[in-house]
Design a protein around this motif. Structure first.
Motif, short mmCIF file in Angstrom:
data_model
loop_
_atom_site.label_atom_id
_atom_site.label_comp_id
_atom_site.label_asym_id
_atom_site.label_seq_id
_atom_site.Cartn_x
_atom_site.Cartn_y
_atom_site.Cartn_z
N UNK A 20 0.84 -1.19 0.00
CA UNK A 20 0.00 0.00 0.00
C UNK A 20 0.88 1.24 0.00
N UNK A 21 0.26 2.36 -0.37
CA UNK A 21 0.94 3.65 -0.31
C UNK A 21 0.68 4.28 1.07
N UNK A 22 1.74 4.56 1.82
CA UNK A 22 1.64 5.21 3.13
C UNK A 22 1.77 6.71 2.93
N UNK A 23 0.82 7.48 3.48
CA UNK A 23 0.85 8.95 3.37
C UNK A 23 0.66 9.56 4.75
N UNK A 24 1.51 10.53 5.08
CA UNK A 24 1.37 11.28 6.32
C UNK A 24 1.25 12.76 5.98
N UNK A 25 0.21 13.41 6.53
CA UNK A 25 0.00 14.85 6.32
C UNK A 25 -0.84 15.38 7.48
N UNK A 26 -0.50 16.57 7.99
CA UNK A 26 -1.27 17.17 9.07
C UNK A 26 -1.34 16.29 10.30
#
Length: 522
Positions: A416-422
């Motif tokens: 999966x694509x891991x995304x971190x924001x805010x």
């Protein structure tokens, strides 16, 4: 000291260039943009030590294989020579150019030119009026060249194929018929297919809850069935020898073949009975054959097992792919002759009004999901994991409204694509859309320069990378709207995800003009 000048084409490729353009220098003079593009590819290949690949049959990662075919058919009654050819190549070609050269022993010749853009296949289907005496010495040659995007392994592919064997065929013998499967059940322009289906409602025309796997890769299931009646006096042999070629392909991929011919059924329609012919292996496994809901006692039924005995890696399927079915089978009749039936997917299929050639809509493989622990804000249950959401639940959207869930899809995913924001994180499949300041983007397109909509505002991406997962994933389809909140991220629903198109590398106007010029040579 001067460096050694590397030639753009090898000796075999030069022969093909000679046939298509009259030589390399003429190619360079009359099609400078195409030539310069090939030259740039050659220099990049030399710089990165990537070898050019001439025409060859090779497996394509993900379960897809490359394929070439050229056949000649002559119909004495209509005095028609039909030339049918297909080229399916891997690597997401940016463009392909090809020339068909037909010559007979008396010196007559016919030429046709073709170009395709952003497509992995080229289909040739030409008819020529010709006397049977002129068939002697007939030969057809196809020469082609294509440009592969620079991030692919092979940058230039040049090849050829030849055929001089002519098959004599009879006239069409199917008076009328009806495609039973695959069809779009609600009049949609495409046939929607889903693997790993959670329930039976929603937008799919066909769903397969737990398809078999081979070495962890999912097996291809596709329903094919047709009922037809023959012209008066024609009868199918009692043990018809059904053979031919059946496969699926797409603009992004090459082909996957049907490998289960021994299980094909061609029998009088009155003898087909779903209850006695069908069987299910395991509680949630698909039926061996697609169900024939419209029982009829007239004519014949040609029906294929749904299990193709072939597998595709989950990473070898992209959620926005349109898939095409190509079916060309032959069967014997009591007169001793062999007759053919063709079924082909088209973007705009013609209405079928009888005959041995049938056009059907293309197919869309629905795909794309979220990690099973993604938290979803519901109207009546608070925040719950996506795996606990049920059809009929109302879930929060970005504008504060709640949208009704009408369907839930689930499958398994390795990466999966891991995304971190805010200060928030989420994991999703590569094709799943997420709202950015520039609009919807698939997870594979997001970078650290993007700003993503998280909890009511756009936040800079802090981290993004691929992460091993090896677990269940889920996607939700809404009755209205296009997205919902998951872990605070505004993500697209199932319909939005499967409506997005994958961006393709843009071609320059000079190249587009020269492709059009080449196509008009014939």
């Amino acid at each position: 000291m001067q460096g050694t000048q590397t030639e753009l084409f090898n000796s075999k490729e030069k022969e093909i260039i000679e046939s298509m353009f009259g030589g390399e220098q003429k190619f360079k003079k009359e099609f400078p943009a195409l030539y310069q593009d090939m030259e740039a590819a050659q220099k990049l290949a030399a710089k990165t030590k990537i070898l050019k690949s001439a025409s060859r049959q090779e497996a394509n990662p993900g379960g897809w294989e490359e394929y070439e075919k050229l056949k000649l058919y002559y119909q004495p009654k209509t005095k028609t020579l039909r030339v049918k050819g297909r080229i399916h190549r891997s690597g997401h070609p940016q463009y392909m150019i090809a020339e068909l050269d037909i010559r007979n022993g008396q010196g007559k010749s016919w030429k046709f030119s073709y170009t395709v853009e952003q497509c992995s296949f080229l289909i040739i289907d030409e008819e020529i009026r010709i006397e049977q005496s002129e068939i002697k010495g007939i030969r057809a040659d196809v020469n082609y060249m294509m440009r592969i995007p620079q991030w692919r392994e092979h940058l230039i592919k040049i090849g050829s194929l030849r055929q001089n064997a002519v098959e004599t065929v009879g006239i069409d013998i199917i008076g009328k018929g009806k495609i039973l499967h695959p069809v779009s059940k609600n009049g949609r322009p495409k046939i929607n297919i889903v693997y790993f289906r959670w329930d039976a409602s929603g937008s799919a025309d066909y769903f397969y809850e737990e398809p078999d796997r081979i070495n962890g890769n999912f097996c291809v299931y596709l329903p094919i069935a047709m009922q037809f009646e023959l012209e008066s006096g024609m009868v199918v042999a009692s043990n018809p020898n059904v053979k031919g070629e059946v496969y699926i392909y797409s603009a992004a991929h090459s082909i996957v073949r049907f490998n289960n011919f021994e299980q094909i059924k061609l029998l009088p329609a009155s003898q087909w009975d779903d209850r006695t012919m069908n069987q299910r292996v395991g509680r949630n496994k698909p039926l061996q054959y697609p169900t024939v809901n419209e029982q009829t006692s007239s004519g014949y039924v040609l029906i294929f097992p749904q299990h193709w005995k072939n597998a595709i890696e989950e990473g070898g399927v992209e959620g926005n792919d349109d898939f095409y079915l190509s079916l060309d089978v032959e069967f014997t009749c009591t007169d001793g002759n062999t007759y053919s039936l063709e079924i082909d997917s088209q973007l705009n299929p013609k209405k079928y009004e009888g005959g041995n050639v049938v056009e059907i809509p293309c197919m869309h493989l629905l795909w794309g999901c979220l990690e099973k622990t993604a938290r979803i804000q519901t109207r009546n249950k608070g925040k719950i994991p996506v795996c606990d959401v049920k059809s009929g639940d109302y879930i929060a959207s970005a504008d504060g409204t709640y949208e009704k869930v009408v369907n839930i899809y689930t499958g398994n995913e390795d990466i999966l694509k891991f995304i971190k924001a805010g200060e928030k994180t989420i994991k999703m499949t590569m094709d799943h859309p997420v709202m950015t300041k520039d609009g919807w983007k698939q997870a594979r397109q997001v970078s650290e320069s993007d700003q993503i909509f998280v909890e009511g505002k756009y936040c800079k991406v802090d981290e993004i990378y691929d992460e091993p997962y090896y677990d269940r994933v889920y996607s939700l389809e809404l009755e209205k709207g296009e997205g919902f909140l998951a872990n605070g991220f505004y993500v697209g629903d199932f319909a939005m995800q499967n409506s997005m198109t994958k961006p393709e590398p843009a071609l320059s106007q000079d190249i587009l003009d020269e492709l059009e010029k080449f196509k008009n040579l014939s």
